[in-house]
Motif scaffolding. Structure first.
Motif, PDB file in Angstrom:
ATOM      1  N   VAL A 123      70.202  17.982  23.167  1.00 35.22           N
ATOM      2  CA  VAL A 123      69.006  17.681  23.944  1.00 35.22           C
ATOM      3  C   VAL A 123      69.067  16.253  24.482  1.00 35.22           C
ATOM      4  O   VAL A 123      69.487  15.338  23.781  1.00 35.22           O
ATOM      5  CB  VAL A 123      67.753  17.850  23.041  1.00 35.22           C
ATOM      6  N   ALA A 124      68.628  16.069  25.707  1.00 41.17           N
ATOM      7  CA  ALA A 124      68.466  14.729  26.270  1.00 41.17           C
ATOM      8  C   ALA A 124      67.015  14.317  26.044  1.00 41.17           C
ATOM      9  O   ALA A 124      66.108  15.159  26.101  1.00 41.17           O
ATOM     10  CB  ALA A 124      68.796  14.717  27.755  1.00 41.17           C
ATOM     11  N   PHE A 125      66.790  13.042  25.798  1.00 44.25           N
ATOM     12  CA  PHE A 125      65.431  12.589  25.542  1.00 44.25           C
ATOM     13  C   PHE A 125      64.520  12.918  26.723  1.00 44.25           C
ATOM     14  O   PHE A 125      64.877  12.707  27.873  1.00 44.25           O
ATOM     15  CB  PHE A 125      65.364  11.085  25.270  1.00 44.25           C
ATOM     16  N   GLY A 126      63.335  13.459  26.403  1.00 42.66           N
ATOM     17  CA  GLY A 126      62.321  13.731  27.405  1.00 42.66           C
ATOM     18  C   GLY A 126      62.375  15.109  28.020  1.00 42.66           C
ATOM     19  O   GLY A 126      61.621  15.401  28.947  1.00 42.66           O
ATOM     20  N   GLU A 127      63.251  15.979  27.532  1.00 39.10           N
ATOM     21  CA  GLU A 127      63.373  17.313  28.120  1.00 39.10           C
ATOM     22  C   GLU A 127      62.121  18.158  27.913  1.00 39.10           C
ATOM     23  O   GLU A 127      61.650  18.798  28.834  1.00 39.10           O
ATOM     24  CB  GLU A 127      64.588  18.052  27.553  1.00 39.10           C
ATOM     25  N   THR A 128      61.616  18.210  26.689  1.00 42.13           N
ATOM     26  CA  THR A 128      60.459  19.035  26.389  1.00 42.13           C
ATOM     27  C   THR A 128      59.436  18.198  25.642  1.00 42.13           C
ATOM     28  O   THR A 128      59.704  17.741  24.531  1.00 42.13           O
ATOM     29  CB  THR A 128      60.858  20.263  25.534  1.00 42.13           C
ATOM     30  N   GLY A 129      58.276  18.023  26.256  1.00 40.86           N
ATOM     31  CA  GLY A 129      57.209  17.255  25.635  1.00 40.86           C
ATOM     32  C   GLY A 129      56.113  18.171  25.119  1.00 40.86           C
ATOM     33  O   GLY A 129      55.876  19.246  25.670  1.00 40.86           O
ATOM     34  N   TYR A 130      55.462  17.740  24.064  1.00 40.28           N
ATOM     35  CA  TYR A 130      54.385  18.504  23.434  1.00 40.28           C
ATOM     36  C   TYR A 130      53.135  17.638  23.352  1.00 40.28           C
ATOM     37  O   TYR A 130      53.225  16.421  23.237  1.00 40.28           O
ATOM     38  CB  TYR A 130      54.799  18.936  22.024  1.00 40.28           C
ATOM     39  N   ASP A 131      51.980  18.292  23.371  1.00 38.72           N
ATOM     40  CA  ASP A 131      50.716  17.570  23.310  1.00 38.72           C
ATOM     41  C   ASP A 131      50.413  17.017  21.922  1.00 38.72           C
ATOM     42  O   ASP A 131      49.636  16.079  21.796  1.00 38.72           O
ATOM     43  CB  ASP A 131      49.557  18.466  23.762  1.00 38.72           C
ATOM     44  N   SER A 132      51.016  17.607  20.877  1.00 39.52           N
ATOM     45  CA  SER A 132      50.747  17.127  19.517  1.00 39.52           C
ATOM     46  C   SER A 132      52.049  16.986  18.735  1.00 39.52           C
ATOM     47  O   SER A 132      53.026  17.707  18.990  1.00 39.52           O
ATOM     48  CB  SER A 132      49.808  18.083  18.773  1.00 39.52           C
ATOM     49  N   ALA A 133      52.014  16.073  17.781  1.00 39.97           N
ATOM     50  CA  ALA A 133      53.171  15.891  16.894  1.00 39.97           C
ATOM     51  C   ALA A 133      53.429  17.165  16.103  1.00 39.97           C
ATOM     52  O   ALA A 133      54.584  17.568  15.916  1.00 39.97           O
ATOM     53  CB  ALA A 133      52.934  14.716  15.951  1.00 39.97           C
ATOM     54  N   GLU A 134      52.373  17.798  15.656  1.00 39.41           N
ATOM     55  CA  GLU A 134      52.514  19.005  14.833  1.00 39.41           C
ATOM     56  C   GLU A 134      53.261  20.109  15.585  1.00 39.41           C
ATOM     57  O   GLU A 134      54.137  20.760  15.020  1.00 39.41           O
ATOM     58  CB  GLU A 134      51.128  19.507  14.376  1.00 39.41           C
ATOM     59  N   THR A 135      52.914  20.316  16.854  1.00 36.85           N
ATOM     60  CA  THR A 135      53.571  21.350  17.653  1.00 36.85           C
ATOM     61  C   THR A 135      55.033  20.990  17.906  1.00 36.85           C
ATOM     62  O   THR A 135      55.916  21.845  17.828  1.00 36.85           O
ATOM     63  CB  THR A 135      52.822  21.554  18.983  1.00 36.85           C
ATOM     64  N   CYS A 136      55.294  19.736  18.189  1.00 41.06           N
ATOM     65  CA  CYS A 136      56.661  19.275  18.427  1.00 41.06           C
ATOM     66  C   CYS A 136      57.528  19.469  17.181  1.00 41.06           C
ATOM     67  O   CYS A 136      58.626  20.019  17.252  1.00 41.06           O
ATOM     68  CB  CYS A 136      56.627  17.804  18.845  1.00 41.06           C
ATOM     69  N   ILE A 137      56.999  19.035  16.045  1.00 38.70           N
ATOM     70  CA  ILE A 137      57.737  19.163  14.783  1.00 38.70           C
ATOM     71  C   ILE A 137      57.940  20.627  14.438  1.00 38.70           C
ATOM     72  O   ILE A 137      59.037  21.045  14.042  1.00 38.70           O
ATOM     73  CB  ILE A 137      57.015  18.391  13.657  1.00 38.70           C
ATOM     74  N   ALA A 138      56.882  21.445  14.606  1.00 37.95           N
ATOM     75  CA  ALA A 138      56.985  22.875  14.287  1.00 37.95           C
ATOM     76  C   ALA A 138      58.053  23.557  15.136  1.00 37.95           C
ATOM     77  O   ALA A 138      58.787  24.424  14.639  1.00 37.95           O
ATOM     78  CB  ALA A 138      55.635  23.557  14.483  1.00 37.95           C
ATOM     79  N   SER A 139      58.179  23.163  16.391  1.00 35.52           N
ATOM     80  CA  SER A 139      59.211  23.740  17.247  1.00 35.52           C
ATOM     81  C   SER A 139      60.606  23.420  16.717  1.00 35.52           C
ATOM     82  O   SER A 139      61.483  24.286  16.668  1.00 35.52           O
ATOM     83  CB  SER A 139      59.049  23.216  18.680  1.00 35.52           C
ATOM     84  N   PHE A 140      60.804  22.175  16.309  1.00 32.65           N
ATOM     85  CA  PHE A 140      62.102  21.772  15.774  1.00 32.65           C
ATOM     86  C   PHE A 140      62.387  22.482  14.446  1.00 32.65           C
ATOM     87  O   PHE A 140      63.488  22.991  14.228  1.00 32.65           O
ATOM     88  CB  PHE A 140      62.161  20.258  15.581  1.00 32.65           C
TER      89      PHE A 140
END
Length: 187
Positions: A123-140
């Motif tokens: 992944v390159a930085f900034g490819e997929t942004g999320y509105d919340s930390a929880e959603t971002c972390i859950a995706s990973f």
């Protein structure tokens, strides 16, 4: 890769992550010898010959080598230096069949949360942004557990997966077991 930590900390965020992408994947041992690895290599195969030592951000930059634990700490150093909000997440899956860990940083940038890619990430930085930390972390975490489920099939044990936020400072030179114990127990 820049030759000094201060130079890399002054880069803009995209320049910083471009530099991180250029860090060789591997580790330093207790004698200071660098051991470049492929992402899929099994450290346990080398552990009998060489003992891992946690590398400081300065050492990662100087040696241009680190694995996810070391590089996550460099990313955290960058975030602290530049006043960026971040989450430092430790993941561990441990059963008799498999022991796999990963440390990942997530960064709030321009109102969105992003995976902070390390030197093993496609992944390159900034490819997929999320509105919340929880959603971002859950995706990973979903991708991490998906890999485990694919690898282990019916042997996957969801209760063997630890996902923990931490912000403990990690002393340079500690062993892999000391790092794991610190991540498991610190708040």
């Amino acid at each position: 890769m820049q030759k000094s930590l201060s130079q890399i900390l002054e880069k803009d965020i995209r320049g910083f992550f471009d530099a991180v992408r250029g860090i060789r994947y591997g580790y330093a041992d207790t004698d200071g010898k660098i051991h470049p690895l492929n992402v899929g290599d099994n450290y346990a195969d080398q552990k009998e010959k060489f003992t891992y030592a946690f590398s400081s951000p300065e050492a990662v930059v100087k040696n241009n080598c680190g694995w996810c634990w070391d590089v996550a700490n460099l990313i955290r150093c960058y975030c602290r230096h530049n006043g960026l909000t971040y989450k430092f997440i430790f993941m561990e899956y441990k059963t008799a069949d498999l022991h796999l860990t990963h440390t990942q940083v997530f960064v709030l940038f321009e109102g969105k949360w992003y995976e902070a890619p390390d030197n093993s990430s496609p992944v390159a930085f900034g490819e997929t942004g999320y509105d919340s930390a929880e959603t971002c972390i859950a995706s990973f975490v979903s991708a991490f557990s998906g890999y485990l489920k694919y690898t282990l099939k019916d042997r996957y044990n969801e209760s063997a997966l630890l996902v923990k936020e931490s912000d403990c400072d990690v002393p340079a030179g500690i062993s892999d077991e000391e790092y794991l114990n610190l991540m498991r127990t610190c708040k």
